[in-house]
Design a protein around this motif. Sequence first.
Motif, PDB file in Angstrom:
ATOM      1  N   UNK A  79      77.446  40.273  63.116  1.00 16.03           N
ATOM      2  CA  UNK A  79      76.085  40.825  63.074  1.00 16.03           C
ATOM      3  C   UNK A  79      75.988  41.947  62.036  1.00 16.03           C
ATOM      4  N   UNK A  80      76.965  42.858  62.062  1.00 14.34           N
ATOM      5  CA  UNK A  80      76.948  43.987  61.136  1.00 14.34           C
ATOM      6  C   UNK A  80      77.101  43.510  59.689  1.00 14.34           C
ATOM      7  N   UNK A  81      78.018  42.576  59.464  1.00 12.82           N
ATOM      8  CA  UNK A  81      78.225  42.059  58.099  1.00 12.82           C
ATOM      9  C   UNK A  81      76.949  41.397  57.584  1.00 12.82           C
ATOM     10  N   UNK A  82      76.300  40.642  58.478  1.00 14.91           N
ATOM     11  CA  UNK A  82      75.068  39.945  58.104  1.00 14.91           C
ATOM     12  C   UNK A  82      73.959  40.944  57.780  1.00 14.91           C
ATOM     13  N   UNK A  83      73.914  42.035  58.564  1.00 15.72           N
ATOM     14  CA  UNK A  83      72.886  43.064  58.333  1.00 15.72           C
ATOM     15  C   UNK A  83      73.105  43.778  57.003  1.00 15.72           C
ATOM     16  N   UNK A  84      74.366  43.823  56.544  1.00 17.05           N
ATOM     17  CA  UNK A  84      74.684  44.502  55.283  1.00 17.05           C
ATOM     18  C   UNK A  84      74.745  43.529  54.106  1.00 17.05           C
ATOM     19  N   UNK A  85      74.288  42.301  54.296  1.00 13.42           N
ATOM     20  CA  UNK A  85      74.390  41.282  53.247  1.00 13.42           C
ATOM     21  C   UNK A  85      73.767  41.786  51.946  1.00 13.42           C
ATOM     22  N   UNK A  86      74.548  41.734  50.844  1.00  6.57           N
ATOM     23  CA  UNK A  86      74.058  42.287  49.583  1.00  6.57           C
ATOM     24  C   UNK A  86      73.320  41.283  48.697  1.00  6.57           C
ATOM     25  N   UNK A  87      73.011  40.080  49.201  1.00  2.00           N
ATOM     26  CA  UNK A  87      72.436  39.058  48.319  1.00  2.00           C
ATOM     27  C   UNK A  87      70.974  39.350  47.993  1.00  2.00           C
ATOM     28  N   UNK A  88      70.467  38.671  46.981  1.00  4.66           N
ATOM     29  CA  UNK A  88      69.106  38.904  46.496  1.00  4.66           C
ATOM     30  C   UNK A  88      68.059  38.515  47.531  1.00  4.66           C
ATOM     31  N   UNK A  89      68.445  37.678  48.513  1.00  2.40           N
ATOM     32  CA  UNK A  89      67.510  37.322  49.575  1.00  2.40           C
ATOM     33  C   UNK A  89      67.390  38.390  50.650  1.00  2.40           C
ATOM     34  N   UNK A  90      68.341  39.314  50.667  1.00  9.01           N
ATOM     35  CA  UNK A  90      68.365  40.348  51.713  1.00  9.01           C
ATOM     36  C   UNK A  90      68.087  41.740  51.159  1.00  9.01           C
ATOM     37  N   UNK A  91      68.303  41.917  49.855  1.00 10.05           N
ATOM     38  CA  UNK A  91      68.054  43.206  49.204  1.00 10.05           C
ATOM     39  C   UNK A  91      67.210  42.924  47.962  1.00 10.05           C
ATOM     40  N   UNK A  92      66.124  43.666  47.802  1.00 11.81           N
ATOM     41  CA  UNK A  92      65.297  43.498  46.608  1.00 11.81           C
ATOM     42  C   UNK A  92      66.080  43.986  45.390  1.00 11.81           C
ATOM     43  N   UNK A  93      66.294  43.085  44.409  1.00  9.55           N
ATOM     44  CA  UNK A  93      67.193  43.458  43.316  1.00  9.55           C
ATOM     45  C   UNK A  93      66.599  44.481  42.351  1.00  9.55           C
ATOM     46  N   UNK A  94      65.287  44.688  42.407  1.00 11.59           N
ATOM     47  CA  UNK A  94      64.679  45.693  41.531  1.00 11.59           C
ATOM     48  C   UNK A  94      64.664  47.064  42.191  1.00 11.59           C
ATOM     49  N   UNK A  95      64.287  47.103  43.465  1.00  6.98           N
ATOM     50  CA  UNK A  95      64.149  48.401  44.126  1.00  6.98           C
ATOM     51  C   UNK A  95      65.390  48.768  44.931  1.00  6.98           C
ATOM     52  N   UNK A  96      66.304  47.784  45.130  1.00  2.00           N
ATOM     53  CA  UNK A  96      67.499  48.008  45.944  1.00  2.00           C
ATOM     54  C   UNK A  96      67.158  48.204  47.418  1.00  2.00           C
ATOM     55  N   UNK A  97      65.917  47.910  47.800  1.00  2.72           N
ATOM     56  CA  UNK A  97      65.488  48.105  49.172  1.00  2.72           C
ATOM     57  C   UNK A  97      65.843  46.874  49.992  1.00  2.72           C
ATOM     58  N   UNK A  98      66.358  47.093  51.214  1.00  2.00           N
ATOM     59  CA  UNK A  98      66.734  45.978  52.075  1.00  2.00           C
ATOM     60  C   UNK A  98      65.487  45.296  52.612  1.00  2.00           C
ATOM     61  N   UNK A  99      65.370  43.989  52.346  1.00  4.61           N
ATOM     62  CA  UNK A  99      64.198  43.250  52.814  1.00  4.61           C
ATOM     63  C   UNK A  99      64.493  42.532  54.126  1.00  4.61           C
ATOM     64  N   UNK A 100      65.793  42.411  54.470  1.00  5.11           N
ATOM     65  CA  UNK A 100      66.186  41.802  55.737  1.00  5.11           C
ATOM     66  C   UNK A 100      65.925  42.798  56.865  1.00  5.11           C
TER      67      UNK A 100
END
Length: 112
Positions: free
Chosen positions: A43-64
């Motif tokens: 669960x924790x690893x999934x919450x920290x997923x660094x992929x472009x689907x989970x983190x906005x690559x321009x703002x670095x903001x977590x979208x998940x």
Amino acid sequence: MSFWDRIKPTTRPVSATEVELSPEKTRLNLTWEDGVKTDATAQHLRQQCPCAGCVDEWTNKRTLDPARVPADLRITQVQPVGNYALTFVFSDGHGTGIYPWKLLRDITQPQG
Ligand SMILES: [Zn+2]
């Protein structure tokens, strides 16, 4: 200073020598080359997923939304990426995150 001194990387990130899943596959156990053992839940690893689907690559903001990751999430597959990272497939089907050693060291907790 010679050419070779200048191109030499200053710090090499420590890497894990052993990667183990718990029997129920809800937890990842890592043993690092400096002897430290750390672990983290799927669960924790999934919450920290660094992929472009989970983190906005321009703002670095977590979208998940972390609240949407279930506590009983499992890791169904672990694969090395070269010698610098691991990638996971989770039981919710998500598998696009690449977790470099440094990130894994930061997001896992020392045992004991
Ligand atoms: Zn992701």
